[in-house]
Design an enzyme around this catalytic site. Structure first.
Site, PDB file in Angstrom:
ATOM      1  N   LYS A  13       0.807  -1.379   0.071  1.00  0.00           N
ATOM      2  CA  LYS A  13      -0.031  -0.046  -0.161  1.00  0.00           C
ATOM      3  C   LYS A  13       0.870   1.180  -0.067  1.00  0.00           C
ATOM      4  CE  LYS A  13      -2.205  -1.027   3.895  1.00  0.00           C
ATOM      5  NZ  LYS A  13      -1.426  -2.156   4.258  1.00  0.00           N
ATOM      6  N   ARG A  88      -9.105   1.045   9.295  1.00  0.00           N
ATOM      7  CA  ARG A  88      -8.826  -0.115   9.370  1.00  0.00           C
ATOM      8  C   ARG A  88      -9.700  -0.850  10.247  1.00  0.00           C
ATOM      9  NH1 ARG A  88      -2.851   0.724   9.802  1.00  0.00           N
ATOM     10  NH2 ARG A  88      -1.595  -1.176   9.881  1.00  0.00           N
ATOM     11  N   ARG A 127      12.032  -6.324   3.859  1.00  0.00           N
ATOM     12  CA  ARG A 127      12.037  -4.841   4.198  1.00  0.00           C
ATOM     13  C   ARG A 127      13.197  -4.834   5.274  1.00  0.00           C
ATOM     14  NH1 ARG A 127       6.379  -2.396   5.091  1.00  0.00           N
ATOM     15  NH2 ARG A 127       6.333  -2.761   7.243  1.00  0.00           N
ATOM     16  N   ARG A 139      11.763  -0.848  11.930  1.00  0.00           N
ATOM     17  CA  ARG A 139      10.713  -0.474  12.789  1.00  0.00           C
ATOM     18  C   ARG A 139      10.403  -1.304  13.917  1.00  0.00           C
ATOM     19  NH1 ARG A 139       5.350   0.029   8.709  1.00  0.00           N
ATOM     20  NH2 ARG A 139       4.398  -0.780  10.710  1.00  0.00           N
ATOM     21  N   ARG A 150       0.090  -8.237  13.959  1.00  0.00           N
ATOM     22  CA  ARG A 150      -0.525  -7.457  13.139  1.00  0.00           C
ATOM     23  C   ARG A 150      -1.412  -8.074  12.043  1.00  0.00           C
ATOM     24  NH1 ARG A 150       4.868  -5.126  11.510  1.00  0.00           N
ATOM     25  NH2 ARG A 150       3.863  -3.845   9.718  1.00  0.00           N
TER      26      ARG A 150
HETATM   27  P1  AMP Z   1       1.271   0.816   9.535  1.00  0.00           P
HETATM   28  O1  AMP Z   1       2.552   1.652   9.292  1.00  0.00           O
HETATM   29  O2  AMP Z   1       0.042   1.168   8.679  1.00  0.00           O
HETATM   30  O3  AMP Z   1       1.584  -0.887   9.227  1.00  0.00           O
HETATM   31  O4  AMP Z   1       0.863   0.969  11.028  1.00  0.00           O
HETATM   32  C1  AMP Z   1       1.771   0.626  11.936  1.00  0.00           C
HETATM   33  C2  AMP Z   1       0.799   0.534  13.541  1.00  0.00           C
HETATM   34  O5  AMP Z   1       0.292   1.837  13.550  1.00  0.00           O
HETATM   35  C3  AMP Z   1      -0.097  -0.366  13.413  1.00  0.00           C
HETATM   36  O6  AMP Z   1       0.181  -1.717  13.719  1.00  0.00           O
HETATM   37  C4  AMP Z   1      -1.048  -0.060  14.488  1.00  0.00           C
HETATM   38  O7  AMP Z   1      -0.604  -0.236  15.649  1.00  0.00           O
HETATM   39  C5  AMP Z   1      -0.876   1.595  14.309  1.00  0.00           C
HETATM   40  N1  AMP Z   1      -2.141   1.950  13.306  1.00  0.00           N
HETATM   41  C6  AMP Z   1      -1.804   2.507  12.187  1.00  0.00           C
HETATM   42  N2  AMP Z   1      -2.879   3.007  11.696  1.00  0.00           N
HETATM   43  C7  AMP Z   1      -3.882   2.715  12.412  1.00  0.00           C
HETATM   44  C8  AMP Z   1      -5.431   2.553  12.379  1.00  0.00           C
HETATM   45  N3  AMP Z   1      -6.013   3.133  11.118  1.00  0.00           N
HETATM   46  N4  AMP Z   1      -6.137   2.147  13.425  1.00  0.00           N
HETATM   47  C9  AMP Z   1      -5.362   1.689  14.505  1.00  0.00           C
HETATM   48  N5  AMP Z   1      -4.290   1.508  14.407  1.00  0.00           N
HETATM   49  C10 AMP Z   1      -3.444   1.951  13.485  1.00  0.00           C
END
Ligand code: AMP
Length: 204
Positions: A13, A88, A127, A139, A150
Site C-alpha cells: 500500500k 482499519r 524490508r 521499525r 498485525r
Molecule cells: P502501519 O504503518 O500502517 O503498518 O501501522 C503501524 C501501526 O500503527 C499499526 O500496527 C497500528 O498499531 C497503528 N495504526 C496505524 N494505522 C492505524 C489505524 N487506522 N487504526 C489503528 N491503529 C493504527
C-alpha cells in the site's frame, strides 16, 4: 482524487501510494507514519500509542479518527489524498464517511491489494534486511511476534472492510502479488476508469 488503500501489512500500500502522490500531486496519509511521528515527538498521543503499536495491536479508533479528521483539512489535501492504513476497522470507516460527508468530500475509489500470507512474511523479512543494509532503523513492530499479531488484527478487524465497501459498490480488488509496476498500471487504470486496461493488468 480521494482514495483508500486496503490490504494487510506488507501488501504494498505504502509503495503504491507514494507512486501516486507524484503522479496526482496529492499527499499520502499514512496513519502508521503519523503515529510513529507522534511517538518520536513524544506527544501525548504518541505516549498512549507506543506500547500498542510495538505489540502489533491497533490504536483506538478515537485517536486515529481524530488525527485523520484534522489532517484532511490541511491545505495540501484540497485536491485530494490517499489514505494508507486507514480506515482499519468498520467503525473507522463509518467515522470517515461521516467526516467526509460533513466536509462535502466524496470518495473516488477503495482499492484492495490481495496478497498471500507466505509472501507477506518474506516481504517483511526483505524490508528489514533492506533497511539494515541501507543503515536505517528497523521499525520496532517489524519482528516476527508483532508481525503475526498485525496479521491477526488485520484478519479479524480490517478484512471485514472489504465487505463493507463492496456492499457500497466502491471496492476494487487488485492482485498485489503482481509485479510492483503492473500493480501501479492496474491502479492507474482503475483511477482513470479504464476498465479494459485494469482487467488486463492485475485486476481480480
Ligand atoms: P502501519 O504503518 O500502517 O503498518 O501501522 C503501524 C501501526 O500503527 C499499526 O500496527 C497500528 O498499531 C497503528 N495504526 C496505524 N494505522 C492505524 C489505524 N487506522 N487504526 C489503528 N491503529 C493504527
Amino acid at each position: 482524487m480521494r482514495l483508500i488503500f486496503l490490504g494487510p501489512p506488507g501488501a504494498g500500500k505504502g509503495t503504491q501510494a507514494k507512486r501516486l502522490t507524484d503522479k496526482y500531486g496529492i499527499p499520502q496519509l499514512s496513519t502508521g507514519d503519523m503515529l510513529r511521528a507522534a511517538v518520536t515527538a513524544g506527544t501525548e498521543i504518541g505516549k498512549r500509542a507506543k506500547a500498542v503499536m510495538d505489540a502489533g495491536g491497533l490504536v483506538s479508533d478515537d485517536i486515529v479518527n481524530q488525527i485523520v479528521s484534522e489532517r484532511i483539512q490541511e491545505a495540501d489535501c484540497a485536491k485530494g489524498f490517499i489514505l494508507d492504513g486507514y480506515p482499519r476497522t468498520v467503525p473507522q470507516a463509518k467515522a470517515l464517511a461521516e467526516n467526509m460527508r460533513q466536509k462535502d468530500l466524496v470518495l473516488d475509489a477503495v482499492i484492495e491489494l490481495k496478497v498471500d500470507e507466505e509472501a507477506l512474511v518474506r516481504r517483511i523479512e526483505n524490508r528489514v534486511a533492506e533497511t539494515i543494509a541501507a543503515g536505517g532503523t528497523v521499525r520496532s513492530d517489524d519482528n516476527p511476534d508483532s508481525f503475526r499479531k498485525r496479521l491477526s488484527e488485520y484478519r479479524e478487524k480490517t478484512a471485514p472492510l472489504s465487505q463493507y465497501y463492496e456492499g457500497q459498490g466502491e471496492l476494487v480488488v487488485l492482485d498485489g502479488m503482481a509485479h510492483v509496476d503492473a500493480v501501479t498500471v492496474a491502479i492507474e487504470a482503475v483511477l482513470e476508469k479504464d476498465a479494459n486496461a485494469a482487467a488486463s493488468a492485475a485486476r481480480i
